[in-house]
Design a protein around this motif. Sequence first.
Motif: not given
Length: 235
Positions: A26-31, A40-43, A59-66, A80-81
Amino acid sequence: MFRSVVVVLFVVLVLPVSGNAGALQVNTSIKPPFSTVDETGCIDQLLKELGKRLDQQINLVRLPPERALIVINEGKSDMELPRIAGLEKKYPNLVMVPEKVLDYHFVAFSRTKTKYDSWDDLKGMRVGYIIGWKIFEKNVPPEADVTKLRQPLQLMEMLEQGRIDVALYERAAGQHIIHEKGFTTIETFCTPLADRPMYLYMHNKHADIVPVVASHLRAMKEDGTYSKIFTSQQH
């Protein structure tokens, strides 16, 4: 023959999506406060619960939004979310899960008391926002002097230093940075430029389980799990 059909339907409709196919990326750029390094965040909690209900590791994968959008559109990740509706028009390999994840409140941050209640108020202003945030790319007027940045902290630092007039970001996420970094000169305009429901997208190779994911999200809201997760975030 009839009995065989009943058995097949039971397997398809009742049994959970199997985790045998491997973890979903799962991609996300959320902070923060929505997603944190220690998850531990809500998402983060919502995704963990979704994984349990799917019987699937996530598995959460942190990437820049674009970059995150490009990666999932190319099929190199699975989800992606959070994103606004309609991105499948530009990224044809994406399928939106038709159940919102949360609401985003897109606001203006400034160092003055000037109100920014509409997109037109940004004309002639030095405006900053994060690369890949499509709602700003679409709505900020061409008369604005735009600076695009990679990180939210950079955005708020530029505003604090007076290098831009307005920073555009999500309200709760921006306020989190202001509080965490002790910025004292930045004003938050609580009247949003836009409120939008935010969604989870999947690559079309998973189109068959999109309805299943949507049903699990709805079930979380109906059984109180969703409310519990997001209420705990406020304390």
